[in-house]
Scaffold this motif. Sequence first.
Motif, PDB file in Angstrom:
ATOM      1  N   PHE A  29      10.295  15.119 -14.065  1.00 21.81           N
ATOM      2  CA  PHE A  29      11.687  14.708 -14.203  1.00 21.81           C
ATOM      3  C   PHE A  29      12.312  15.329 -15.453  1.00 21.81           C
ATOM      4  O   PHE A  29      13.466  15.757 -15.436  1.00 21.81           O
ATOM      5  N   TYR A  30      11.532  15.384 -16.526  1.00 29.77           N
ATOM      6  CA  TYR A  30      12.027  15.966 -17.769  1.00 29.77           C
ATOM      7  C   TYR A  30      12.386  17.444 -17.582  1.00 29.77           C
ATOM      8  O   TYR A  30      13.380  17.920 -18.123  1.00 29.77           O
ATOM      9  N   TYR A  31      11.576  18.154 -16.801  1.00 30.74           N
ATOM     10  CA  TYR A  31      11.833  19.568 -16.558  1.00 30.74           C
ATOM     11  C   TYR A  31      12.697  19.820 -15.321  1.00 30.74           C
ATOM     12  O   TYR A  31      12.773  20.943 -14.829  1.00 30.74           O
ATOM     13  N   GLU A  32      13.311  18.769 -14.816  1.00 30.58           N
ATOM     14  CA  GLU A  32      14.270  18.815 -13.713  1.00 30.58           C
ATOM     15  C   GLU A  32      13.699  19.432 -12.431  1.00 30.58           C
ATOM     16  O   GLU A  32      14.373  20.152 -11.711  1.00 30.58           O
ATOM     17  N   ASN A  33      12.462  19.136 -12.157  1.00 29.38           N
ATOM     18  CA  ASN A  33      11.833  19.553 -10.910  1.00 29.38           C
ATOM     19  C   ASN A  33      11.813  18.322  -9.992  1.00 29.38           C
ATOM     20  O   ASN A  33      10.829  17.609  -9.891  1.00 29.38           O
ATOM     21  N   TYR A  34      12.949  18.101  -9.332  1.00 29.06           N
ATOM     22  CA  TYR A  34      13.169  16.843  -8.623  1.00 29.06           C
ATOM     23  C   TYR A  34      12.359  16.715  -7.336  1.00 29.06           C
ATOM     24  O   TYR A  34      12.056  15.599  -6.918  1.00 29.06           O
ATOM     25  N   GLU A  35      11.985  17.824  -6.723  1.00 27.62           N
ATOM     26  CA  GLU A  35      11.167  17.732  -5.506  1.00 27.62           C
ATOM     27  C   GLU A  35       9.803  17.132  -5.826  1.00 27.62           C
ATOM     28  O   GLU A  35       9.299  16.258  -5.112  1.00 27.62           O
ATOM     29  N   ARG A  36       9.194  17.601  -6.888  1.00 26.68           N
ATOM     30  CA  ARG A  36       7.893  17.053  -7.278  1.00 26.68           C
ATOM     31  C   ARG A  36       8.033  15.626  -7.800  1.00 26.68           C
ATOM     32  O   ARG A  36       7.122  14.813  -7.637  1.00 26.68           O
ATOM     33  N   THR A  37       9.160  15.332  -8.426  1.00 24.11           N
ATOM     34  CA  THR A  37       9.402  13.969  -8.893  1.00 24.11           C
ATOM     35  C   THR A  37       9.400  12.999  -7.713  1.00 24.11           C
ATOM     36  O   THR A  37       8.777  11.940  -7.772  1.00 24.11           O
ATOM     37  N   ILE A  38      10.057  13.369  -6.648  1.00 24.78           N
ATOM     38  CA  ILE A  38      10.093  12.525  -5.448  1.00 24.78           C
ATOM     39  C   ILE A  38       8.709  12.426  -4.821  1.00 24.78           C
ATOM     40  O   ILE A  38       8.291  11.354  -4.378  1.00 24.78           O
ATOM     41  N   LEU A  39       7.960  13.532  -4.813  1.00 27.95           N
ATOM     42  CA  LEU A  39       6.594  13.516  -4.277  1.00 27.95           C
ATOM     43  C   LEU A  39       5.720  12.529  -5.046  1.00 27.95           C
ATOM     44  O   LEU A  39       5.019  11.702  -4.434  1.00 27.95           O
ATOM     45  N   TYR A  40       5.748  12.584  -6.368  1.00 34.25           N
ATOM     46  CA  TYR A  40       4.928  11.679  -7.170  1.00 34.25           C
ATOM     47  C   TYR A  40       5.388  10.235  -7.044  1.00 34.25           C
ATOM     48  O   TYR A  40       4.572   9.301  -7.109  1.00 34.25           O
ATOM     49  N   THR A  41       6.677  10.034  -6.813  1.00 32.48           N
ATOM     50  CA  THR A  41       7.171   8.680  -6.577  1.00 32.48           C
ATOM     51  C   THR A  41       6.592   8.118  -5.285  1.00 32.48           C
ATOM     52  O   THR A  41       6.137   6.969  -5.249  1.00 32.48           O
ATOM     53  N   PHE A  42       6.595   8.916  -4.229  1.00 37.90           N
ATOM     54  CA  PHE A  42       6.041   8.447  -2.957  1.00 37.90           C
ATOM     55  C   PHE A  42       4.542   8.213  -3.051  1.00 37.90           C
ATOM     56  O   PHE A  42       4.021   7.263  -2.455  1.00 37.90           O
ATOM     57  N   ILE A  43       3.836   9.033  -3.799  1.00 40.31           N
ATOM     58  CA  ILE A  43       2.397   8.805  -3.977  1.00 40.31           C
ATOM     59  C   ILE A  43       2.167   7.469  -4.676  1.00 40.31           C
ATOM     60  O   ILE A  43       1.286   6.695  -4.279  1.00 40.31           O
ATOM     61  N   ASN A  44       2.954   7.189  -5.714  1.00 39.94           N
ATOM     62  CA  ASN A  44       2.835   5.900  -6.396  1.00 39.94           C
ATOM     63  C   ASN A  44       3.155   4.744  -5.456  1.00 39.94           C
ATOM     64  O   ASN A  44       2.501   3.706  -5.493  1.00 39.94           O
ATOM     65  N   LEU A  45       4.155   4.922  -4.616  1.00 42.33           N
ATOM     66  CA  LEU A  45       4.516   3.862  -3.675  1.00 42.33           C
ATOM     67  C   LEU A  45       3.448   3.651  -2.613  1.00 42.33           C
ATOM     68  O   LEU A  45       3.279   2.542  -2.110  1.00 42.33           O
ATOM     69  N   LEU A  46       2.708   4.693  -2.263  1.00 47.84           N
ATOM     70  CA  LEU A  46       1.632   4.553  -1.284  1.00 47.84           C
ATOM     71  C   LEU A  46       0.375   3.940  -1.890  1.00 47.84           C
ATOM     72  O   LEU A  46      -0.400   3.283  -1.185  1.00 47.84           O
ATOM     73  N   LEU A  47       0.163   4.149  -3.172  1.00 44.47           N
ATOM     74  CA  LEU A  47      -1.026   3.589  -3.815  1.00 44.47           C
ATOM     75  C   LEU A  47      -0.927   2.072  -3.983  1.00 44.47           C
ATOM     76  O   LEU A  47      -1.946   1.385  -3.967  1.00 44.47           O
ATOM     77  N   PHE A  48       0.276   1.552  -4.117  1.00 46.87           N
ATOM     78  CA  PHE A  48       0.425   0.111  -4.307  1.00 46.87           C
ATOM     79  C   PHE A  48      -0.087  -0.714  -3.122  1.00 46.87           C
ATOM     80  O   PHE A  48      -0.866  -1.653  -3.325  1.00 46.87           O
ATOM     81  N   PRO A  49       0.299  -0.401  -1.879  1.00 45.87           N
ATOM     82  CA  PRO A  49      -0.251  -1.185  -0.763  1.00 45.87           C
ATOM     83  C   PRO A  49      -1.767  -1.045  -0.626  1.00 45.87           C
ATOM     84  O   PRO A  49      -2.444  -1.992  -0.219  1.00 45.87           O
ATOM     85  N   ALA A  50      -2.305   0.123  -0.985  1.00 48.01           N
ATOM     86  CA  ALA A  50      -3.759   0.303  -0.934  1.00 48.01           C
ATOM     87  C   ALA A  50      -4.437  -0.643  -1.924  1.00 48.01           C
ATOM     88  O   ALA A  50      -5.445  -1.284  -1.602  1.00 48.01           O
ATOM     89  N   ALA A  51      -3.879  -0.749  -3.120  1.00 45.31           N
ATOM     90  CA  ALA A  51      -4.442  -1.658  -4.120  1.00 45.31           C
ATOM     91  C   ALA A  51      -4.305  -3.109  -3.673  1.00 45.31           C
ATOM     92  O   ALA A  51      -5.224  -3.914  -3.856  1.00 45.31           O
ATOM     93  N   LEU A  52      -3.188  -3.450  -3.087  1.00 44.28           N
ATOM     94  CA  LEU A  52      -2.979  -4.807  -2.600  1.00 44.28           C
ATOM     95  C   LEU A  52      -3.960  -5.155  -1.485  1.00 44.28           C
ATOM     96  O   LEU A  52      -4.518  -6.251  -1.449  1.00 44.28           O
ATOM     97  N   PHE A  53      -4.215  -4.204  -0.591  1.00 43.90           N
ATOM     98  CA  PHE A  53      -5.175  -4.408   0.489  1.00 43.90           C
ATOM     99  C   PHE A  53      -6.580  -4.638  -0.064  1.00 43.90           C
ATOM    100  O   PHE A  53      -7.287  -5.555   0.369  1.00 43.90           O
TER     101      PHE A  53
END
Length: 69
Positions: A29-53
């Motif tokens: 995000f700091y280097y304004e690479n927004y595609e990768r920022t969105i990718l890492y956001t989705f990875i974080n969002l996918l890891l949460f349900p795995a941890a909850l399970f």
Amino acid sequence: MKRSWVGVILLSSILMMNIVFTQFLVHQFYYENYERTILYTFINLLLFPAALFIYKKEKRRGVQNEDKK
């Protein structure tokens, strides 16, 4: 309620991955690479349900072990 070592290790590794991907997210995000920022956001969002399970599975396993005593 006892936890198994496997569950603790899995939850710890997911927490570590969340920290790493969040750091990647901030860096991109700091280097304004927004595609990768969105990718890492989705990875974080996918890891949460795995941890909850894993947490719920370990919780159920602990309750079943207490009932057997």
